[in-house]
Enzyme design. Structure first.
Site, short mmCIF file in Angstrom:
data_model
loop_
_atom_site.label_atom_id
_atom_site.label_comp_id
_atom_site.label_asym_id
_atom_site.label_seq_id
_atom_site.Cartn_x
_atom_site.Cartn_y
_atom_site.Cartn_z
N GLY A 256 4.86 -4.11 -0.70
CA GLY A 256 5.12 -4.28 0.72
C GLY A 256 6.56 -4.61 1.02
O GLY A 256 7.46 -4.25 0.27
N ASP B 134 -2.34 5.47 -1.12
CA ASP B 134 -2.32 4.01 -1.32
C ASP B 134 -0.88 3.53 -1.49
O ASP B 134 -0.25 3.79 -2.52
CB ASP B 134 -3.11 3.64 -2.57
CG ASP B 134 -4.57 3.39 -2.27
OD1 ASP B 134 -4.87 3.04 -1.10
OD2 ASP B 134 -5.38 3.56 -3.18
N LEU B 135 -0.39 2.81 -0.53
CA LEU B 135 1.01 2.36 -0.54
C LEU B 135 1.32 1.57 -1.82
O LEU B 135 0.62 0.62 -2.16
CB LEU B 135 1.25 1.48 0.70
CG LEU B 135 2.69 0.99 0.90
CD1 LEU B 135 3.62 2.15 1.15
CD2 LEU B 135 2.73 0.00 2.05
N ASP B 136 2.40 1.94 -2.51
CA ASP B 136 2.87 1.23 -3.70
C ASP B 136 1.84 1.20 -4.83
O ASP B 136 1.88 0.34 -5.70
CB ASP B 136 3.30 -0.22 -3.37
CG ASP B 136 4.41 -0.26 -2.34
OD1 ASP B 136 5.13 0.73 -2.22
OD2 ASP B 136 4.54 -1.29 -1.65
N GLU B 137 0.90 2.17 -4.79
CA GLU B 137 -0.13 2.21 -5.83
C GLU B 137 -0.09 3.51 -6.62
O GLU B 137 -0.94 3.74 -7.48
CB GLU B 137 -1.53 2.06 -5.19
CG GLU B 137 -1.81 0.69 -4.60
CD GLU B 137 -2.07 -0.37 -5.68
OE1 GLU B 137 -2.16 -0.02 -6.86
OE2 GLU B 137 -2.17 -1.55 -5.30
#
Lengths: 287, 287, 287, 287
Positions: free
Chosen positions: C203, C228-231
């Site tokens: 984040g 999926d953010l940052d995944e």
């Protein structure tokens, strides 16, 4: 592991068709390639490879495999070795006064990190010097060395190597320079740890040399022993950052950590057949 | 920063009371110590320190502070310098054909990472060699060098250093060896980046030397220039892991990254007054 | 390089004979294997490999090679791609305000480190934001984004990707979160640099999070973008040591260096066909 | 060392004059400052420092020094501690099944790297689990723990800490979660090694988590224990590069090396008075 697996190492002049020939030979004998690494030396035009194989259906006959590999090798003018991984290397460990590398190797060996049998431990100091170490039943030999008895001591050492069936000698901070003759006889099967980042600070008291020069990182080097002192093919090196606050004694302390991990890595890679000689250098197939 | 701050650097023979005397002098002049680093060299018995101070109530008179510091310095036989951080160092950048370090320094300078004024950029190659670089209005000087004109070229360079008020010369992959005379004149105010992990691989083509020797890490070294080539006091070094797959050209490429970060760190630390000469070595107060 | 060379990447369920079949196909078409890396995933039972080949006698017919590879692929249920190395990837670079990664990529590209064509540079900030950067004639597109126009902006972006024939999108500190829809459409061909050592500090403002937590190393992560953010699957990570002296701003400055080298490595490896997706992870054939 | 030396640690609200007052107090009592490190936390406005001092002329009276320091401390609202370096910390070591960290600490202690007395070794496994380790006469206590006896076991542990005069508890891969109550009672004097690079992969089986996420580096974290599991102030962290070839078991093996060096560094720094708590973070005066 319900069935055995093998490590094949090879090197030969490079030309098309080597991989196809070797892979086909393995496949036709019922083998399955688990790992394969190769290196084309575009300067020397040699091809080097390491192949790990098993045989899922227990169909593989090692003698038959050796026969077909020998045929391939003849075609490509190839040096090769096939080793059953279950056959552990027999290793002779040598040490002088400082036994931190020896302690580290012994601990890792007991944990199962190092797939070897320790044939013997040799020191030019008596057993009491290493009293804090539990040798776990490994035979210990005290071979003191003086200016006068050096030839005899080395002869005794070489005899011990032969009698114990040792395939590898590890100089775990053994602080005696081997004679050219002994170094030559152990060529390719003797690993030394030098306590500097070679080619910097060859010779004696490298941490003191490093301190005097004011370097900002110190290191250690594991290499095969050759007649040229500190000039053998390098297997592994590593470094750590130091600062102006560090005295030579601090460097010695920090250096112990670097020496331990560099030597144990080099030893493990040798045992796994990952290190191939390539002239004055090594090829290390890490993955 | 609403008010100015200062960097005090000092060194003297070590004896009790130095810190107390300096800290008291600063306090009595209204100063506040923001950072302090010190080093006692127990071999040479010298004491070196760096102190960053401001004056929260705007009460500090620099001239008065200098006067009391001069008195303390006289008592302790101290060399010292007090610099207003707002007074940016004037720096002359030198380059030859390969301008990756210059490009990196220029970019960092524009971002505000390097507190300096660039007095001039000098190359022994013409402006076209560096056409991809925007010099942002910094004067450029082409000072070609041949075997025959070397003395004249160095004289022109030294004159440029003086005319531009340059306090520091950075050899950002300037591939000409300075004469002993010029090196002597720039002693302590000329930083070079050498593309090897010194003391290994001095001299020419270090990446090719490193490849031939088969080392497992390559490095770079930023050092002050002295008459002894590649022997000056080391400011910073760093390394990266390589493998047998890397050709000399690969090492040159990876080396560019190491050179850039080693030189930019050394330059920043010099500009912040963090690097003190201590005989043939440096003290680098990193924190 | 007088003749062309190819990169073959493939993955399939693991079973004996794959290497033999592929190597034989290449050999019979006149190809010569220069590099080969393979990985058996013993958990998923998939086999992944990368092979670099040339054809020393100019005898290789790419169409014929493709035909025999297609036959092998059908036998082993294999996904595969064969790419002529001379055919450069077309890449679209995206940036927001902080352009250090973009500057680094442009410099490396000009030096010849990154074998690609830059199809376009896109920023959500105007050209003036990046005025210190020379775009070397690469078309620039200002695609500002607000809460209201996000869908339209992403549509414009996707159209640009298609019109320019871009095969890869690099988010070089592009600070807008892509919609799930766009992330899905760019799956496997969009690399992002996240300014933390994932999975720590996902984040916003990761350096501030890192400072608050008091970690002793900070890092950066290059990964493929997923919904999926940052995944997404991680390609490369690296770290640097920090100290309690470092403020969040210091971490931001040091982080720039880590971000630059992590993103440029990930980009290079992608361009060289070294990165294969393996479920939620990547296989990176570094050597 | 012919005469004793002392470590002074202190922290207080920051304001001008602290260094001058402390340094003057030391000097007037005949002390000589050997090392000094300080940190101004510009967010919390606290000042923290560590000073090492000796007294070259044997003139220092510790009681008198304590008296003047107490006066200075009162003026600046300062927490402080003065410790004679000759007075070794008493340390209680705890372990579960995996004893590589314990083995490492014992070996370093015997070499003289760790200035401490080991008050006791506690395991929730019997002595036989650690049979390969020579405890060198240190008392061993087997305190098995089950769901039912946890409170009683912790009470026994705490009693042991008190009876043995232990000032520090080291959880050297002690795999039981301490109750909030015990964690609170040991606050600031209990160091744990967590086998991940926190804040990533908290909780159980972190190497398996790391493998599943596909990270490219794994790490370990030494931290003070607090009631919040894996959230205590971090003392030291380190990482190593891994590859897709590494299985979770490989990560466990490589992780042992990282854990050993991270924990031994954190322990050494604690023993040398280099670690100061600063809210949820630590200040580590490394040099």
């Amino acid at each position: 592991m319900p069935h055995s697996s093998y490590v094949l190492t090879l090197d030969c002049p490079n030309r098309p068709g080597i991989v196809a020939a070797v892979a086909t030979a393995i496949f036709e004998q019922g083998g399955n390639i688990l790992e394969a690494q190769q290196y084309d030396d575009t300067q020397s035009h040699r091809f080097l490879a390491r192949i790990v194989l098993d045989h899922p259906r227990d169909a593989l006959d090692p003698a038959a495999l050796r026969a077909v590999l020998a045929a391939v090798a003849a075609r490509f003018d190839m040096r090769w070795a096939l080793r059953d991984r279950a056959q552990r290397h027999r290793v002779l460990l040598m040490v002088s006064k400082f036994d931190h590398c020896l302690a580290d190797i012994l601990y890792r060996w007991r944990l199962g990190e190092l797939p070897m049998e320790i044939a013997a431990i040799v020191s030019n100091h008596p057993r009491e010097t290493h009293e804090r170490l539990d040798f776990a039943g490994v035979p210990f030999h005290h071979l003191p060395v003086t200016r006068d008895n050096k030839a005899a001591q080395e002869a005794a050492l070489l005899q011990l190597v032969e009698e114990t069936g040792s395939e590898l000698v590890v100089l775990a901070r053994y602080m005696q320079v081997l004679s050219d003759d002994l170094a030559g006889q152990l060529a390719g099967r003797c690993i030394n740890i030098h306590h500097s980042f070679l080619p910097g600070f060859k010779g004696a008291r490298p941490y003191h040399q490093a301190h005097a020069r004011g370097v900002k990182l110190i290191g250690a080097t594991a290499h095969y022993v050759t007649a040229d002192l500190d000039e053998g093919p390098i297997i592994e090196q590593d470094v750590e950052r130091i600062s102006h606050h560090d005295t030579p004694d601090d460097l010695v302390r920090q250096g112990r950590d670097i020496e331990r991990r560099v030597l144990s890595r080099a030893l493990l890679w040798h045992l796994e057949g990952r290190v191939l000689l390539n002239g004055a250098r090594t090829v290390v197939f890490r993955d």
